[in-house]
Design a protein around this motif. Structure first.
Motif: not given
Length: 149
Positions: A21-34
Motif C-alpha cells: 500500500s501507499a499514500n496512507d493505504g489509499n493505493y493498494v497493489l495486491n499481487l496475491t493472485q499471481i
C-alpha cells in the motif's frame, strides 16, 4: 481421515498474501493472485523470467545454486545466464505519473564489466483495456550495462 486430507490439501495449495500500500493505504497493489506465477518475456536472443513476491527461480552458476526472483536465460537450452534480482520483500514506490508501482532491486549477480551487482527495475501498471490476463511481462531488456528494465 477425510478432514485431515482436506486440511493437508488446503495447506499444500494455500497462497501467501502479497499486498502493498501507499499514500496512507489509499493505493493498494495486491499481487496475491499471481504470487505463485512465473512471468516470462521471450526476446530473440534472451528469455527473461520473473516471479512476483518470492525467489522462485533457480540459477546455477559454476557449482553454486542461487535463488532469485528475476533471471536472464539462453533460448533453446533455457540455461540461466544471469540472476538479476533477489526479493527481500522490499516495498515498491507508487508514482502518480502513469499510476505505476516500481520495485527496484540492486542485488543481482555481479556484473563482469562494472564489478557491481546487476540492477533490475520492475513496473506494475493497471491495464483496464485488455483484461485477458491478470498479469503479463510486457517487455524486458538491458537498458544499460547490467541494468535491466
Amino acid at each position: 481421515m477425510i478432514a485431515i486430507l482436506a486440511l493437508l490439501f488446503g495447506i499444500g495449495y494455500s497462497q501467501d498474501s502479497c499486498v502493498y500500500s501507499a499514500n496512507d493505504g489509499n493505493y493498494v497493489l495486491n499481487l496475491t493472485q499471481i504470487s505463485r506465477w512465473t512471468l516470462e518475456y521471450e526476446a530473440p536472443d534472451h528469455f527473461y523470467y520473473y516471479t512476483p513476491c518470492r525467489n522462485g527461480l533457480r540459477c546455477t552458476q559454476g557449482g553454486a545454486l542461487f535463488a532469485a526472483n528475476a533471471q536472464e536465460s539462453q533460448p533453446g537450452s533455457n540455461q540461466c545466464l544471469h540472476w538479476l534480482a533477489v526479493d527481500h520483500h522490499e516495498k515498491p514506490q507508487y508514482s502518480f505519473v502513469g499510476a505505476a508501482w516500481r520495485f527496484g532491486y540492486e542485488d543481482g549477480q555481479l556484473c563482469d564489466v562494472t564489478q557491481e551487482p546487476r540492477k533490475t527495475t520492475i513496473y506494475y501498471h493497471c491495464d483496464d483495456v485488455s483484461n485477458q490476463s491478470p498479469a503479463r511481462l510486457e517487455t524486458a531488456y538491458e537498458s544499460s550495462t547490467c541494468n535491466y528494465y
